[in-house]
Write a protein that holds these residues in place. Structure first.
Motif, PDB file in Angstrom:
ATOM      1  N   ALA A   2       1.080  -5.723   9.761  1.00 34.67           N
ATOM      2  CA  ALA A   2       1.889  -5.264   8.641  1.00 34.67           C
ATOM      3  C   ALA A   2       3.326  -5.024   9.092  1.00 34.67           C
ATOM      4  O   ALA A   2       4.200  -4.778   8.283  1.00 34.67           O
ATOM      5  CB  ALA A   2       1.297  -3.997   8.057  1.00 34.67           C
ATOM      6  N   ASN A   3       3.563  -5.110  10.399  1.00 35.13           N
ATOM      7  CA  ASN A   3       4.900  -4.820  10.891  1.00 35.13           C
ATOM      8  C   ASN A   3       5.787  -6.052  10.991  1.00 35.13           C
ATOM      9  O   ASN A   3       6.916  -5.965  11.434  1.00 35.13           O
ATOM     10  CB  ASN A   3       4.809  -4.153  12.263  1.00 35.13           C
ATOM     11  N   ARG A   8      10.178 -11.261   5.104  1.00 36.67           N
ATOM     12  CA  ARG A   8       9.480 -10.420   4.139  1.00 36.67           C
ATOM     13  C   ARG A   8      10.399 -10.002   2.993  1.00 36.67           C
ATOM     14  O   ARG A   8      11.556  -9.695   3.209  1.00 36.67           O
ATOM     15  CB  ARG A   8       8.995  -9.181   4.875  1.00 36.67           C
ATOM     16  N   TYR A   9       9.862  -9.974   1.788  1.00 42.09           N
ATOM     17  CA  TYR A   9      10.628  -9.538   0.630  1.00 42.09           C
ATOM     18  C   TYR A   9      10.663  -8.014   0.574  1.00 42.09           C
ATOM     19  O   TYR A   9       9.634  -7.363   0.731  1.00 42.09           O
ATOM     20  CB  TYR A   9      10.011 -10.102  -0.647  1.00 42.09           C
ATOM     21  N   ILE A  10      11.843  -7.448   0.375  1.00 43.42           N
ATOM     22  CA  ILE A  10      11.976  -5.995   0.275  1.00 43.42           C
ATOM     23  C   ILE A  10      12.377  -5.643  -1.145  1.00 43.42           C
ATOM     24  O   ILE A  10      13.475  -5.958  -1.599  1.00 43.42           O
ATOM     25  CB  ILE A  10      13.068  -5.459   1.235  1.00 43.42           C
ATOM     26  N   PRO A  11      11.473  -5.012  -1.878  1.00 45.63           N
ATOM     27  CA  PRO A  11      11.739  -4.741  -3.293  1.00 45.63           C
ATOM     28  C   PRO A  11      12.763  -3.621  -3.484  1.00 45.63           C
ATOM     29  O   PRO A  11      12.411  -2.452  -3.494  1.00 45.63           O
ATOM     30  CB  PRO A  11      10.366  -4.334  -3.845  1.00 45.63           C
TER      31      PRO A  11
END
Ligand SMILES: Nc1ncnc2c1ncn2[C@@H]1O[C@H](COP(=O)(O)OP(=O)(O)O)[C@@H](O)[C@H]1O
Ligand SMILES: [Mg+2]
Lengths: 266, 286
Positions: A2-3, A8-11
């Motif tokens: 998960a790291n 990765r998309y950051i909302p």
């Protein structure tokens, strides 16, 4: 698992997040190309400032970029070791026994490190602010003109969006299976060769089984809803370029032009 | 040898924007030799809680005591492997963990990892398969060609074959047919009553809690809301509803009868006893 931060998309809610994905993808491509011109340290400084500005506007943190960069550090160390043995030009900096470190080895490695850092910054600006689905819409639109030369734009976009859609699921599934097998005494960190092989098999087989199962379920679900790839279809979300999107594109183009000028006409 | 949680907190994806606190200062003592049900709404932290029992997850804060071992936030746990042999954890939808060519080999995989010889592992596997109701004609089949329910049983047998002292089951009957569910629950009940194993079951089925379990823990939003024995838990149906829990049919029946003037003693806890009780009162009335 998960790291993993790269890609990765950051909302969050920021002007960059709200931009048209097509503008962001094009701008990213322009700046990526710009990085490859030998514009020297001044050029990289300019790109760095520009990328930092975008990161700040997008409300991303620099520690996030740093974490995305971390997996590459190993590679850079490796590169530095190789460079210091192979590159024997420039000024000698340091001598240990019969080994001498030359300045070019250091600068070459730094040069690559900086380029890599810039690339990570710029791709992160795109991936962290663009939902995977918006990204595929953007890619599909950008590929449209190439349909004339038989590039299957829609199919490529669908492939990408399905792949993106399943990455988090597969990561979750992998974690789940690791835990399930660890509960059965699998030790992934130590053991004899045979035990190691069994341990890895006990992860891979269930992972494949479930991936195929998911693929089949998805294919059936799509077919049941009448999906057929060649068909014309309308969209729920229609992309529209606005003023700020053109500003971004103009900025990226200017950056590229600036690098070309720095590299060849100064 | 107590099993207890002392001020345990757990945070998923710590230090990222996805950070989520799934357990908040949980204190809990699990009675040994009993069957404890863990209930609560989806996302309340049940699975997170039980994964601490065999150190698949390590507490962010606090200590988990289990079978003479203490698992704390900071220390890297020792003897992990022997802990996992002693605490058998069956995951939610465990059928996805099957990977061997044959059912027998898959069930024997656990015991072999814990150092049993080939012979011994096989013997235990056959015994475990018997327990879950799969005869030896399944031994040589591929686990991938079984039905969903049969796969589930093979997966559970895979944990039983390790002969753990504590058995932890995360929604073991989700998606099984009523008959399979009944057989499974009876098996867990037998393992507890006849073989003295401590059993923890995560479930959504109040009928199962009522019929098979001794104690019940209600999780809510990462905290323990209630922890009591099953009998007193269902004695107060209003409190259950307050926690969004629908009491089992028998309790609801008693509730309705009481509302309509029947006199039902608290210790009537089976359908037969309730029927007797009603029959007596109707006769006396008439
Ligand atoms: N691997 C994970 N990463 C991030 N969050 C998680 C993960 N697993 C569970 N969660 C979150 O933790 C909370 C509790 O989950 P869980 O313990 O699985 O609940 P339950 O089993 O009671 O349904 C949920 O809100 C869930 O979204
Ligand atoms: Mg769960």
């Amino acid at each position: 698992m998960a790291n993993i931060t790269l890609g990765r998309y950051i909302p969050l809610d920021s002007p960059i997040h709200r931009m048209d994905p097509r503008a962001k993808i094009l701008a990213m491509l322009l700046v990526l190309i710009a990085i490859f011109f030998p514009a020297g340290w001044l050029g990289y400084a300019i790109i760095f400032v520009a990328a930092s500005a975008v990161i700040i506007i997008a409300r991303l943190s620099f520690s996030f970029i740093w974490r995305a960069m971390k997996p590459m550090l190993f590679m850079l160390v490796f590169l530095f070791v190789i460079n210091s043995f192979l590159l024997k030009t420039g000024d000698p900096l340091l001598t240990i026994g019969s080994f001498t470190l030359y300045s070019d080895a250091v600068f070459q490695t730094l040069y690559i490190a900086v380029r890599l850092l810039l690339m990570v910054m710029i791709t992160t600006c795109l991936t962290a602010t663009t939902k995977p689905l918006d990204m595929t819409l953007g890619i599909e639109d950008l590929l449209k003109p190439f349909q004339k030369i038989h590039v299957p734009a829609h199919e490529i976009a669908m492939l990408i969006s399905i792949a993106l859609r399943f990455i988090p699921d597969l990561i979750d599934e992998t974690e789940r299976i690791i835990k399930a097998q660890e509960s059965r005494g699998v030790d992934l960190k130590e053991g004899k060769i045979m035990e190691r092989i069994m341990a890895i098999l006990s992860l891979i087989v269930p992972l494949f089984v479930s991936a195929f199962q998911r693929a089949e379920d998805l294919a059936n679900a799509m077919e049941a809803r009448g999906y057929s790839p060649g068909e014309e279809r309308t969209r729920y979300k229609v992309l529209k370029m606005e003023g700020r999107d053109y500003v971004l594109l103009a900025g990226a183009a200017a950056l590229l032009a600036c690098m070309v000028w720095l590299a060849y006409f100064r | 040898m107590p099993i207890s949680f002392e001020h345990v907190s757990y945070i998923y994806s710590k230090g990222t924007p996805y950070e989520y606190t799934a357990l908040k200062d949980v204190c809990l003592d699990i009675e040994e030799g009993k069957i404890t049900a863990i209930i609560g709404q989806t996302g309340s932290g049940k699975s997170t809680l039980v994964q601490h029992l065999n150190a698949l997850l390590l507490p962010e804060e606090g200590t988990v005591h289990i079978l003479d071992r203490a698992i704390t936030a900071s220390e890297k746990p020792k003897q992990l492997k022997s802990l996992r042999g002693d605490v058998g954890l069956v995951f939610q939808f465990p059928e996805y963990q099957l990977f061997e060519e044959t059912v027998l080999k898959d069930v024997a995989f656990g015991p072999k990892n814990f150092g049993a010889s080939e012979e011994e592992a096989k013997k235990r596997a056959i015994h475990a398969l018997e327990l879950v109701g799969l005869s030896d004609k399944y031994c040589e089949r591929s686990p991938l060609e079984l039905s969903g329910g049969q796969k589930r049983r093979v997966a559970i047998a895979g944990i039983l074959a390790m002969d753990p002292k504590v058995l932890v089951l995360d929604e073991p009957t989700a998606g099984l047919d009523p008959k399979g569910t009944e057989a499974m629950m009876t098996l867990f009940h037998d393992l507890n009553r006849k073989h003295g194993k401590t059993v923890l079951i995560v479930t959504h089925d109040m009928e199962q809690v009522f019929r098979y379990c001794d104690n019940v823990v209600v999780m809510e939003d990462g905290k323990v809301r209630t922890h009591t024995n099953v009998e007193s838990f269902f004695r107060d149906p209003a409190a259950c509803r307050d926690m969004n829990i629908l009491p089992p049919a028998l309790i609801r029946m008693k509730e309705m009868l009481k509302e309509n003037g029947f006199d039902i003693p608290e210790d009537v806890l089976s359908t037969a006893a309730l029927a007797d009780c009603i029959a007596r009162q109707v006769k006396n009335h008439g």
